[in-house]
Design a protein around this motif. Structure first.
Motif, PDB file in Angstrom:
ATOM      1  N   PHE A 152       1.035  -1.511  -0.162  1.00 50.35           N
ATOM      2  CA  PHE A 152      -0.254  -0.052   0.136  1.00 50.35           C
ATOM      3  C   PHE A 152       0.516   1.101  -0.355  1.00 50.35           C
ATOM      4  O   PHE A 152       2.171   0.883   0.352  1.00 50.35           O
ATOM      5  N   LEU A 153       0.553   1.969  -0.923  1.00 47.87           N
ATOM      6  CA  LEU A 153       0.881   3.623  -0.321  1.00 47.87           C
ATOM      7  C   LEU A 153       0.106   5.094   0.421  1.00 47.87           C
ATOM      8  O   LEU A 153      -0.862   4.222   0.255  1.00 47.87           O
ATOM      9  N   VAL A 154       0.079   5.094   2.199  1.00 44.24           N
ATOM     10  CA  VAL A 154      -0.718   5.430   2.478  1.00 44.24           C
ATOM     11  C   VAL A 154       0.325   6.584   3.006  1.00 44.24           C
ATOM     12  O   VAL A 154       1.567   7.067   2.715  1.00 44.24           O
ATOM     13  N   SER A 155      -0.645   7.596   3.857  1.00 38.58           N
ATOM     14  CA  SER A 155      -0.026   8.789   4.215  1.00 38.58           C
ATOM     15  C   SER A 155      -0.066   8.709   5.506  1.00 38.58           C
ATOM     16  O   SER A 155      -0.315   7.435   6.131  1.00 38.58           O
ATOM     17  N   GLU A 156       0.438   9.885   6.368  1.00 40.23           N
ATOM     18  CA  GLU A 156       1.076   9.847   7.199  1.00 40.23           C
ATOM     19  C   GLU A 156      -0.273   9.141   8.623  1.00 40.23           C
ATOM     20  O   GLU A 156       0.040   9.623   9.777  1.00 40.23           O
ATOM     21  N   THR A 157      -1.510   9.614   8.315  1.00 37.23           N
ATOM     22  CA  THR A 157      -2.921   9.828   9.083  1.00 37.23           C
ATOM     23  C   THR A 157      -3.868   8.739   8.107  1.00 37.23           C
ATOM     24  O   THR A 157      -4.446   8.185   8.543  1.00 37.23           O
ATOM     25  N   GLY A 158      -2.629   7.693   7.504  1.00 42.46           N
ATOM     26  CA  GLY A 158      -3.301   6.254   7.138  1.00 42.46           C
ATOM     27  C   GLY A 158      -4.568   6.210   6.153  1.00 42.46           C
ATOM     28  O   GLY A 158      -5.241   5.754   5.476  1.00 42.46           O
ATOM     29  N   LYS A 159      -4.116   7.655   5.089  1.00 38.83           N
ATOM     30  CA  LYS A 159      -5.304   7.357   4.268  1.00 38.83           C
ATOM     31  C   LYS A 159      -4.561   6.570   2.832  1.00 38.83           C
ATOM     32  O   LYS A 159      -2.983   6.599   2.856  1.00 38.83           O
ATOM     33  N   ILE A 160      -5.319   5.654   2.667  1.00 36.80           N
ATOM     34  CA  ILE A 160      -4.601   4.882   1.561  1.00 36.80           C
ATOM     35  C   ILE A 160      -4.119   5.916   0.513  1.00 36.80           C
ATOM     36  O   ILE A 160      -5.716   6.449  -0.568  1.00 36.80           O
ATOM     37  N   ILE A 161      -3.814   6.168  -0.586  1.00 33.76           N
ATOM     38  CA  ILE A 161      -3.346   6.405  -1.829  1.00 33.76           C
ATOM     39  C   ILE A 161      -3.089   5.558  -3.152  1.00 33.76           C
ATOM     40  O   ILE A 161      -3.770   6.056  -4.180  1.00 33.76           O
ATOM     41  N   GLY A 162      -2.611   4.467  -2.346  1.00 35.98           N
ATOM     42  CA  GLY A 162      -2.405   3.273  -3.579  1.00 35.98           C
ATOM     43  C   GLY A 162      -2.349   1.934  -3.096  1.00 35.98           C
ATOM     44  O   GLY A 162      -1.868   1.936  -1.675  1.00 35.98           O
TER      45      GLY A 162
ATOM     46  N   THR B 233      -2.889   3.958  -7.878  1.00 32.40           N
ATOM     47  CA  THR B 233      -2.859   5.239  -7.127  1.00 32.40           C
ATOM     48  C   THR B 233      -4.268   6.056  -7.616  1.00 32.40           C
ATOM     49  O   THR B 233      -4.913   5.835  -8.516  1.00 32.40           O
ATOM     50  N   TYR B 234      -4.979   6.432  -5.874  1.00 33.67           N
ATOM     51  CA  TYR B 234      -6.269   7.045  -6.503  1.00 33.67           C
ATOM     52  C   TYR B 234      -5.644   8.952  -6.262  1.00 33.67           C
ATOM     53  O   TYR B 234      -5.208   9.085  -4.717  1.00 33.67           O
ATOM     54  N   LYS B 235      -5.853   9.882  -7.299  1.00 29.32           N
ATOM     55  CA  LYS B 235      -6.075  11.118  -7.219  1.00 29.32           C
ATOM     56  C   LYS B 235      -6.911  12.108  -6.360  1.00 29.32           C
ATOM     57  O   LYS B 235      -6.302  12.642  -6.083  1.00 29.32           O
TER      58      LYS B 235
END
Length: 191
Positions: free
Chosen positions: A82-92, A119-121
């Motif tokens: 997964f590609l995730v943000s530090e706040t836990g959002k799944i980017i890819g 990945t999700y834009k």
């Protein structure tokens, strides 16, 4: 410290798979090389955190598998990257389900980095929000055509990052570019 050589039913079962080229308990020097490579991945611009490998290395025993690729029912396996943000959002994420892939190809807010990684834009990230790749454990059917849980009390199947994959291949005298699969399996033997 000398490690006793113990034969495990799990290893003997894996050896029966004709696509397996190598399976053995991990040598200490190879384990150290892999751990160092994974630590280096954490320092990259977009860090790679291999949670699956960390969990496998915390099991009682660890084996390395090298095998030839074969067609598997991957769509039934859970995603592992997964590609995730530090706040836990799944980017890819990896996607293997054929119907889901077809739907994603028709969406304008999705970008394919590879055949199975999207990945999700429109995730809604802050510009300052950090991102990282997270690799989780996988199910054993991603690696082999059999369920390995019957031979152990616990099992963790991990996919090494690209750097560790190359280290494993070179350790066993394969080219890093060779189309073979490497995996790390941590397990607790049946008592």
């Amino acid at each position: 410290m000398v490690k006793l050589m113990v034969e495990y039913e799990l290893i003997n079962c894996i050896r029966l798979d004709d696509s397996v080229l190598q399976v053995e308990l991990i040598p200490d020097d190879l384990k150290k090389q892999i751990l160092n490579a994974e630590m280096d991945r954490i320092k990259e611009t977009i860090p790679v955190i291999n949670e699956g490998l960390d969990k496998a290395f915390n099991e009682d025993e660890i084996i390395i598998i090298i095998k030839e690729p074969r067609e598997h029912k991957i769509q039934n396996s859970k995603q592992s990257m997964f590609l995730v943000s530090e706040t836990g959002k799944i980017i890819g994420e990896e996607v293997y389900d054929e119907e889901e892939l077809e739907e994603l190809h028709n969406r304008s807010d999705v970008y394919f980095l590879s055949k199975n990684f999207v990945t999700y834009k429109n995730v809604g990230l802050n510009n300052s929000e950090k991102q990282f790749f997270k690799i989780t454990e996988v199910t054993s059917d991603l690696i082999l055509d059999q369920d390995l849980t019957e031979f152990v009390d616990s099992i963790t199947v991990a996919v090494p990052s690209t750097n560790s994959d190359h280290i494993i291949k070179e350790y066993y005298n394969y080219s890093p570019d060779e189309e073979i699969i490497t995996a790390v399996i941590g397990f607790k033997p049946k008592m």
